[in-house]
Design a protein around this motif. Structure first.
Motif, PDB file in Angstrom:
ATOM      1  N   ARG A   1       0.825  -1.208   0.000  1.00 15.17           N
ATOM      2  CA  ARG A   1       0.000   0.000   0.000  1.00 15.17           C
ATOM      3  C   ARG A   1       0.861   1.261   0.000  1.00 15.17           C
ATOM      4  NH1 ARG A   1      -5.305   1.198   2.039  1.00 15.17           N
ATOM      5  NH2 ARG A   1      -5.478   3.332   2.805  1.00 15.17           N
ATOM      6  N   THR A   2       1.948   1.230   0.766  1.00 20.98           N
ATOM      7  CA  THR A   2       2.820   2.404   0.861  1.00 20.98           C
ATOM      8  C   THR A   2       3.448   2.739  -0.480  1.00 20.98           C
ATOM      9  OG1 THR A   2       3.297   1.925   3.180  1.00 20.98           O
ATOM     10  CG2 THR A   2       4.844   3.356   2.021  1.00 20.98           C
ATOM     11  N   ALA A   3       3.990   1.719  -1.171  1.00 21.69           N
ATOM     12  CA  ALA A   3       4.613   1.947  -2.478  1.00 21.69           C
ATOM     13  C   ALA A   3       3.593   2.466  -3.482  1.00 21.69           C
ATOM     14  CB  ALA A   3       5.251   0.661  -2.985  1.00 21.69           C
TER      15      ALA A   3
ATOM     16  N   GLN B   1      13.314   7.143   1.368  1.00 16.94           N
ATOM     17  CA  GLN B   1      13.240   6.657   2.742  1.00 16.94           C
ATOM     18  C   GLN B   1      12.555   5.295   2.800  1.00 16.94           C
ATOM     19  OE1 GLN B   1      11.240  10.101   4.402  1.00 16.94           O
ATOM     20  NE2 GLN B   1      13.078  10.762   5.464  1.00 16.94           N
ATOM     21  N   TYR B   2      11.574   5.093   1.919  1.00 11.60           N
ATOM     22  CA  TYR B   2      10.908   3.791   1.834  1.00 11.60           C
ATOM     23  C   TYR B   2      11.844   2.744   1.222  1.00 11.60           C
ATOM     24  CZ  TYR B   2       7.759   0.205  -0.023  1.00 11.60           C
ATOM     25  OH  TYR B   2       7.171  -0.989  -0.341  1.00 11.60           O
ATOM     26  N   LEU B   3      12.600   3.147   0.219  1.00  7.33           N
ATOM     27  CA  LEU B   3      13.462   2.230  -0.520  1.00  7.33           C
ATOM     28  C   LEU B   3      14.638   1.727   0.309  1.00  7.33           C
ATOM     29  CD1 LEU B   3      14.526   1.023  -3.274  1.00  7.33           C
ATOM     30  CD2 LEU B   3      15.615   3.241  -3.649  1.00  7.33           C
ATOM     31  N   LEU B   4      15.215   2.600   1.109  1.00  8.01           N
ATOM     32  CA  LEU B   4      16.485   2.305   1.779  1.00  8.01           C
ATOM     33  C   LEU B   4      16.478   0.995   2.569  1.00  8.01           C
ATOM     34  CD1 LEU B   4      19.321   3.452   2.096  1.00  8.01           C
ATOM     35  CD2 LEU B   4      18.538   4.742   4.078  1.00  8.01           C
TER      36      LEU B   4
ATOM     37  N   GLN C   1       6.581   7.868   5.953  1.00 12.82           N
ATOM     38  CA  GLN C   1       7.579   8.575   5.140  1.00 12.82           C
ATOM     39  C   GLN C   1       6.975   9.837   4.524  1.00 12.82           C
ATOM     40  OE1 GLN C   1       6.760   5.336   4.610  1.00 12.82           O
ATOM     41  NE2 GLN C   1       8.585   4.060   4.667  1.00 12.82           N
ATOM     42  N   LEU C   2       5.698   9.755   4.131  1.00 10.63           N
ATOM     43  CA  LEU C   2       5.046  10.918   3.535  1.00 10.63           C
ATOM     44  C   LEU C   2       4.763  11.991   4.574  1.00 10.63           C
ATOM     45  CD1 LEU C   2       2.553   9.378   0.960  1.00 10.63           C
ATOM     46  CD2 LEU C   2       4.470  10.891   0.478  1.00 10.63           C
TER      47      LEU C   2
ATOM     48  N   GLU D   1       6.480  12.574   7.178  1.00  9.78           N
ATOM     49  CA  GLU D   1       7.767  13.202   7.490  1.00  9.78           C
ATOM     50  C   GLU D   1       8.208  14.123   6.350  1.00  9.78           C
ATOM     51  OE1 GLU D   1      10.908  14.428   9.541  1.00  9.78           O
ATOM     52  OE2 GLU D   1       9.359  13.084  10.327  1.00  9.78           O
ATOM     53  N   ALA D   2       8.094  13.626   5.096  1.00 10.12           N
ATOM     54  CA  ALA D   2       8.546  14.416   3.952  1.00 10.12           C
ATOM     55  C   ALA D   2       7.680  15.654   3.741  1.00 10.12           C
ATOM     56  CB  ALA D   2       8.544  13.555   2.688  1.00 10.12           C
ATOM     57  N   PHE D   3       6.365  15.531   3.997  1.00 12.46           N
ATOM     58  CA  PHE D   3       5.441  16.648   3.789  1.00 12.46           C
ATOM     59  C   PHE D   3       5.217  17.444   5.072  1.00 12.46           C
ATOM     60  CE2 PHE D   3       4.665  14.539  -0.117  1.00 12.46           C
ATOM     61  CZ  PHE D   3       4.052  15.438  -0.966  1.00 12.46           C
ATOM     62  N   ARG D   4       6.053  17.214   6.079  1.00  5.83           N
ATOM     63  CA  ARG D   4       5.848  17.883   7.367  1.00  5.83           C
ATOM     64  C   ARG D   4       5.835  19.404   7.216  1.00  5.83           C
ATOM     65  NH1 ARG D   4       5.727  16.573  12.546  1.00  5.83           N
ATOM     66  NH2 ARG D   4       6.127  14.406  12.035  1.00  5.83           N
ATOM     67  N   SER D   5       6.756  19.932   6.404  1.00  3.81           N
ATOM     68  CA  SER D   5       6.819  21.389   6.253  1.00  3.81           C
ATOM     69  C   SER D   5       5.536  21.928   5.628  1.00  3.81           C
ATOM     70  CB  SER D   5       8.029  21.785   5.405  1.00  3.81           C
ATOM     71  OG  SER D   5       7.978  21.175   4.135  1.00  3.81           O
ATOM     72  N   THR D   6       4.932  21.156   4.708  1.00  4.80           N
ATOM     73  CA  THR D   6       3.671  21.572   4.100  1.00  4.80           C
ATOM     74  C   THR D   6       2.522  21.424   5.082  1.00  4.80           C
ATOM     75  OG1 THR D   6       4.450  20.906   1.915  1.00  4.80           O
ATOM     76  CG2 THR D   6       2.087  21.148   2.191  1.00  4.80           C
TER      77      THR D   6
END
Length: 467
Positions: free
Chosen positions: A144-146, A171-174, A311-312, A314-319
């Protein structure tokens, strides 16, 4: 929009976005992908014909079916054709294959019978589960995440949006590099290569796994630095609005609840409206006014979803911080959804993750034109204080605007000032950002009694009068 609205006949930015998005379609049979799909560089999502798999661990069967239906909508948004869906009742997902060995055999038979090329699981798979399940069913397996990350990658338009999505993908891939086969453990060169090494062939001695991990970590560091600079720019704009005491209203809610349609209806913004999940990823802000002339900003934000990948977040935290810094959140609910209460809970969970749970919230039940009278009665019972609207038809919009005006913060300082005629700029700001009680034009200037915010009150202090 209303027939008499002057935006009606003009092509909007949203129309152009939708036209461009629909102009891009996957073409079957055209590929240069390597046969060795274990290589991270060539591991692309292939989402043409898919079978869905879910594990039902808690709640009712209706909850489980709603979750799988949402997964189907996500898959279709990503450009795939859903062939079938399977649900398994378990106390918890199987540690090895997610669904257990018996169900794996059944899944394999379904995949072969239908000619599916992808299996999508309604959960986040560990690297081991991903590798084992893919080996057993012999087709691509996606969790679901991918899937959500793939949709975000397709829909991101702005530089910041693309950077945020890429960061989340990496971050998901690592942690999953090791889960993608033995090819990741081969040597890149050097003495470890044994007899195959030698002059001209020696390298750093890293495995492919180590090389890819190092490259990904380097890219993640660069993306974080870029996003930090973009955040500084947004913070500057936000502080400018704060300095001028412009209240900020944010539209938030579950994906496809009608947030963009509502922004268009309230401001004539003309942004993309599409009946698809995550049609909006980039924040759009418009200035508008209350009926008494007070300015405020209205922002459309990215939609939320159940189990939004961390991951999303965290990545979209600023938004998403736009929500935490708002004076008012318009929480839009899809009234036509079979389980709107679970959507509200999912959205509020994200609010708590970005420290926005204490921001004043106005619930808005949208799409009331599409629901039955019985459903509408139940929604009124569940949320008696909510505003009930239809962004499509305009029903309830006038009452909503009144509710927004009442909920906006009001100027706190009441004073009387005598402004010289050469300070028309201050008079304009009082009229725009304050509440004017009275105005009188005299020989010396304009005498105004008004309520304003603290910052503007301090600028007006030299002109205050007791008369």
């Amino acid at each position: 929009m209303h027939e008499d609205n002057h935006f009606e006949d003009l092509p909007t930015g949203g129309d152009l976005d939708l036209e461009a998005r629909q102009a891009l379609r996957r073409v079957d049979g055209l590929t240069t992908e390597l046969a060795d799909v274990t290589d991270a560089e060539y591991r692309q999502l292939r989402l043409e014909r898919v079978v869905l798999v879910g594990v039902w661990t808690e709640g009712t069967v209706v909850d489980a079916e709603n979750s799988l239906s949402e997964l189907a909508a996500l898959a279709e948004t990503a450009g795939s054709e859903v062939l079938d869906g399977m649900l398994q009742r378990r106390s918890k997902p199987d540690a090895g294959t997610y669904i257990g060995s018996g169900k794996v055999e059944e899944l394999k038979d379904v995949v072969e019978a239908l000619g599916a090329d992808t299996v999508i699981c309604d959960g986040e798979l560990s690297p081991g589960q991903l590798r084992t399940l893919e080996k057993e069913v012999n087709v691509k397996v996606v969790d679901r995440t991918a899937l959500i990350l793939d949709i975000f990658a397709q829909h991101a338009k702005s530089r910041e949006g693309k950077a945020q999505v890429e960061l989340a993908q990496l971050q998901y891939l690592l942690p999953r590099l090791r889960g993608w086969g033995d090819a990741m453990s081969r040597q890149a060169g050097g003495r470890a290569g044994g007899a195959s090494g030698g002059v001209g062939l020696r390298g750093p001695g890293e495995t492919k796994l180590e090389t890819d991990r190092r490259r990904i970590n380097t890219r993640i560091a660069k993306l974080r630095k870029d996003l930090s600079r973009m955040k500084t720019s947004r913070d500057t704009k936000r502080s400018d609005r704060t300095r001028h005491e412009v209240p900020a209203v944010v539209i938030a809610g579950y994906t496809n609840a009608g947030k963009s349609s509502l922004l268009n209806r309230l401001t004539g913004a003309g942004i993309l409206v599409q009946d698809a999940l995550f049609a909006t990823l980039d924040t759009t802000t418009r200035r508008t006014q209350t009926s008494d002339g007070r300015e405020y900003t209205l922002s459309d934000t990215v939609g939320f979803v159940r189990h939004l990948p961390h991951q999303l977040v965290e990545a979209f935290r600023s938004t998403l911080e736009e929500v935490a810094d708002a004076d008012l959140v318009l929480h839009v609910i899809d009234g036509d959804h079979p389980d709107p209460a679970s959507q509200v809970a999912a959205v509020r969970e994200v609010f708590s993750e970005v420290d926005a749970q204490n921001v004043p919230e106005l619930l808005i039940v949208n799409k009331v034109d599409a629901v039955s009278a019985e459903t509408l009665l139940r929604l009124h019972s569940d949320w008696p204080d909510a505003a009930f609207v239809s962004a499509a038809t305009g029903e309830g919009i006038d009452k909503l605007q009144e509710r927004i005006e009442q909920a906006l913060p009001r100027p706190q300082v009441t004073l009387t000032v005598s402004l010289p005629y050469d300070r028309g700029d201050l008079e304009s700001r009082v009229r725009t950002h304050g509440e004017v009680v009275s105005v009188e034009h005299t020989g010396e200037g304009t005498v105004m009694t008004a309520a304003v915010g603290p910052a503007l009150a301090s600028e007006l202090e030299p002109y205050t009068t007791t008369s």
